[in-house]
Design an enzyme around this catalytic site. Structure first.
Site, PDB file in Angstrom:
ATOM      1  N   SER A  24       0.835  -1.205   0.000  1.00 11.96           N
ATOM      2  CA  SER A  24       0.000   0.000   0.000  1.00 11.96           C
ATOM      3  C   SER A  24       0.868   1.252   0.000  1.00 11.96           C
ATOM      4  CB  SER A  24      -0.905   0.005   1.238  1.00 11.96           C
ATOM      5  OG  SER A  24      -0.115  -0.047   2.413  1.00 11.96           O
ATOM      6  N   THR A 156     -39.846  27.881  -6.304  1.00 13.98           N
ATOM      7  CA  THR A 156     -40.159  26.555  -5.773  1.00 13.98           C
ATOM      8  C   THR A 156     -40.630  25.767  -6.992  1.00 13.98           C
ATOM      9  OG1 THR A 156     -42.440  27.158  -5.291  1.00 13.98           O
ATOM     10  CG2 THR A 156     -40.881  27.386  -3.482  1.00 13.98           C
ATOM     11  N   HIS A 157     -40.244  24.519  -7.086  1.00  9.47           N
ATOM     12  CA  HIS A 157     -40.537  23.682  -8.266  1.00  9.47           C
ATOM     13  C   HIS A 157     -40.011  24.338  -9.539  1.00  9.47           C
ATOM     14  CE1 HIS A 157     -43.435  21.938  -5.439  1.00  9.47           C
ATOM     15  NE2 HIS A 157     -43.780  23.189  -5.203  1.00  9.47           N
ATOM     16  N   SER A 278     -16.115  26.819 -26.059  1.00  9.74           N
ATOM     17  CA  SER A 278     -16.414  25.576 -26.768  1.00  9.74           C
ATOM     18  C   SER A 278     -15.468  25.468 -27.949  1.00  9.74           C
ATOM     19  CB  SER A 278     -17.864  25.612 -27.252  1.00  9.74           C
ATOM     20  OG  SER A 278     -18.027  24.794 -28.386  1.00  9.74           O
ATOM     21  N   LYS A 284     -19.862  30.517 -27.235  1.00 10.24           N
ATOM     22  CA  LYS A 284     -20.094  29.935 -25.908  1.00 10.24           C
ATOM     23  C   LYS A 284     -19.131  30.402 -24.829  1.00 10.24           C
ATOM     24  CE  LYS A 284     -22.386  26.186 -25.801  1.00 10.24           C
ATOM     25  NZ  LYS A 284     -23.290  25.516 -25.157  1.00 10.24           N
ATOM     26  N   GLU A 291     -20.034  23.138 -13.202  1.00 12.93           N
ATOM     27  CA  GLU A 291     -20.518  21.804 -13.600  1.00 12.93           C
ATOM     28  C   GLU A 291     -19.597  20.706 -13.066  1.00 12.93           C
ATOM     29  OE1 GLU A 291     -21.062  21.845 -17.865  1.00 12.93           O
ATOM     30  OE2 GLU A 291     -22.163  23.720 -17.712  1.00 12.93           O
ATOM     31  N   TYR A 318      -8.604  -5.914  13.926  1.00 14.65           N
ATOM     32  CA  TYR A 318      -7.976  -5.535  12.657  1.00 14.65           C
ATOM     33  C   TYR A 318      -8.110  -6.619  11.588  1.00 14.65           C
ATOM     34  CZ  TYR A 318      -4.816  -3.941   9.087  1.00 14.65           C
ATOM     35  OH  TYR A 318      -4.308  -3.530   7.880  1.00 14.65           O
ATOM     36  N   GLN A 323      -6.888  -1.702   5.306  1.00 12.86           N
ATOM     37  CA  GLN A 323      -5.852  -0.978   4.561  1.00 12.86           C
ATOM     38  C   GLN A 323      -6.480  -0.139   3.442  1.00 12.86           C
ATOM     39  OE1 GLN A 323      -1.849  -2.663   3.825  1.00 12.86           O
ATOM     40  NE2 GLN A 323      -2.513  -2.855   1.717  1.00 12.86           N
TER      41      GLN A 323
HETATM   42  N1  ARG Z   1      -0.639  -1.240   5.900  1.00  8.78           N
HETATM   43  C1  ARG Z   1      -1.506  -1.698   6.919  1.00  8.78           C
HETATM   44  C2  ARG Z   1      -2.813  -0.888   6.876  1.00  8.78           C
HETATM   45  O1  ARG Z   1      -2.835   0.140   6.323  1.00  8.78           O
HETATM   46  C3  ARG Z   1      -0.869  -1.557   8.265  1.00  8.78           C
HETATM   47  C4  ARG Z   1      -1.389  -2.495   9.289  1.00  8.78           C
HETATM   48  C5  ARG Z   1      -0.928  -3.857   9.018  1.00  8.78           C
HETATM   49  N2  ARG Z   1      -1.316  -4.756  10.041  1.00  8.78           N
HETATM   50  C6  ARG Z   1      -1.345  -6.082   9.844  1.00  8.78           C
HETATM   51  N3  ARG Z   1      -1.762  -6.791  10.830  1.00  8.78           N
HETATM   52  N4  ARG Z   1      -0.990  -6.626   8.710  1.00  8.78           N
HETATM   53  O2  ARG Z   1      -3.806  -1.310   7.403  1.00  8.78           O
END
Ligand code: ARG
Length: 460
Positions: A24, A156-157, A278, A284, A291, A318, A323
């Site tokens: 990550s 309104t509307h 445009s 335009k 937008e 966890y 992640q």
């Molecule tokens: N990169 C992980 C995350 O963002 C860190 C925590 C990892 N913990 C684990 N038990 N593998 O969640």
């Protein structure tokens, strides 16, 4: 044998595709400063609690500061096989100072580490976003004050309803943005809790001082349950929800301005620097910024959906799914922040076109309700007054007239109670100034609101 920091129980090295899939670092490298801040606080605490030696702590802190500088300068080499920002920094620390560096992860887990970083990051960004919102409200207040005499219809509307001050319209969005600010402030409080010291989820056998790390990192309080702490992402969802609400307000404001900017309405002109052309139609001048903001609202809603679905049905504590919490959070912050600042610039470039508005406010029987109110004040029950006024409007429509075209004799055909003073009651100015009820559109009220907003914003 695995070379990973966690590789002790592995006999084989990790598959390359698995390394790539689980990494990550591309996303969470954004957290490096927070990760280093949290590590320094953790080390200071370990030292104070005599869990590590003073001299070791000093070496670790010095090396962490060097790593921070390297990352700041862009000379830090990230290694994808080290998964995330936490491992990259720890690995670099160990490379720099050897075995002493290996002590940093005492009484800590990546589970409490990552969420400490994310909470710190969220707090900073909420502050930034609230700062930008404050600037936007200030800009709106200036426009509101400058255009205090401009009268517009409200709809309104999408049908003309009644005349109001343009400032009353602008103030209605100030109200929404003030609500956004207090929602964000509340979200900040929810994020302002330190999970550090919860370790993997059960706490630790070391004599740590969680209050100290919380204090060093500027957290208001510490979390109460280690198991909840490592998987609590409520603050992520709350933050993205706050961003979503703000974006929803932007999208509505943009829609109003887009309609008003059309040649059919022509109530406002957007500055040339904040419109685009445009590639084929030379005439335009498009409100593309507005937008795009309206369009980007959906991506923030997507971020909200993303985190909510991620969290649904997740087992306690966890799980690696968590992640995936960073991308929607980072993306929501980025989009909302960008939209807030470009919207503020764009709104400053907008001017009301009094002539165009004038031609519009006289049609549409916008003071019909004032005739009904007039009749009520002369003793006719409201429902009857409403019916009589409806007939007057129908009569005008048939004869292609507006209310002020009628002669007093014509008015009298509908009710004997109508006198010559009716002509005062059907002007837009009268209609507006008569709305003195608290929160109404009369100039007195609108000015009072502006004064109030200034006071509120000064305190924020
Ligand atoms: N990169 C992980 C995350 O963002 C860190 C925590 C990892 N913990 C684990 N038990 N593998 O969640």
């Amino acid at each position: 044998m695995s070379k990973k920091l966690w590789g002790g129980r592995f006999t084989k090295s990790t598959n390359k595709n698995v390394e790539e899939f689980t990494s990550s670092i591309d996303v969470d490298k954004k957290l490096y400063k927070k990760d280093i801040d949290a590590s320094i606080a953790h080390v200071k605490m370990l030292k104070k609690q005599k869990i590590i030696k003073s001299s070791d702590a000093a070496k670790i802190i010095k090396a962490l500061s060097q790593i921070e500088l390297q990352i700041d300068k862009g000379s830090f080499l990230y290694d994808e096989s080290l998964e995330d920002i936490h491992m990259n920094i720890e690995n670099s620390l160990i490379k720099k100072i050897g075995n002493i560096g290996k002590k940093i992860h005492t009484a800590r887990s990546r589970n409490d580490q990552v969420i400490t970083d994310l909470r710190l990051y969220t707090k900073d960004n909420i502050k930034l976003l609230n700062g930008s919102l404050k600037n936007l409200i200030k800009a709106l207040l200036k426009i509101s004050q400058k255009n205090i005499k401009v009268i517009i219809p409200f709809y309104t509307h999408l049908q003309k309803a009644q005349p109001i001050l343009a400032s009353h319209f602008l103030n209605s969005y100030i109200e929404m943005f003030l609500r956004d600010m207090s929602r964000l402030k509340h979200t900040y409080e929810i994020a302002d809790v330190s999970p550090l010291g919860s370790c993997a989820g059960a706490g630790t056998s070391f004599n740590i001082d969680r209050k100290l790390t919380a204090k060093l990192l500027g957290f208001k309080e510490i979390s109460r349950n280690s198991l909840d702490s490592v998987s609590d992402r409520d603050f992520v969802a709350d933050t993205i929800y706050s961003c979503s609400m703000l974006m929803m307000h932007f999208s509505r404001f943009c829609e109003d301005l887009i309609i008003w900017n059309s040649s059919e309405f022509g109530f406002i002109k957007i500055g040339d620097s904040f419109t685009t052309g445009s590639s084929i139609m030379p005439q335009k001048k498009n409100p593309d910024i507005l937008e795009l903001i309206r369009g980007k609202c959906s991506s923030v809603y997507g971020n909200l959906n993303n985190i909510l679905v991620n969290l649904k049905g997740l087992p306690s504590s966890y799980n690696r799914d968590l992640q995936e919490d960073k991308e929607p959070l980072f993306s929501a912050f980025k989009t909302t922040m960008e939209c807030t600042s470009i919207f503020t610039e764009t709104i400053k470039s907008i001017a009301f076109d009094a002539n165009k508005i004038k031609s519009s406010i006289d049609s549409g029987f916008m003071t019909a309700t004032d005739i009904a109110d007039y009749l009520v004040k002369k003793g006719i029950p409201f429902r009857d007054a409403h019916k009589i006024t409806g007939k007057i409007v129908l009569y005008c429509e048939k004869n292609n007239q507006i209310l002020s075209d009628l002669k007093i004799e014509e008015f009298k055909k509908f009710s004997k109670k109508i006198e010559i003073d009716i002509f005062n009651f059907i002007t837009n100015e009268y209609s507006i100034e008569s709305k003195k009820s608290f929160g109404g559109t009369s100039t007195v009220m609108v000015k009072k609101s502006i004064t109030k907003y200034k006071k509120i914003i000064d305190k924020l």
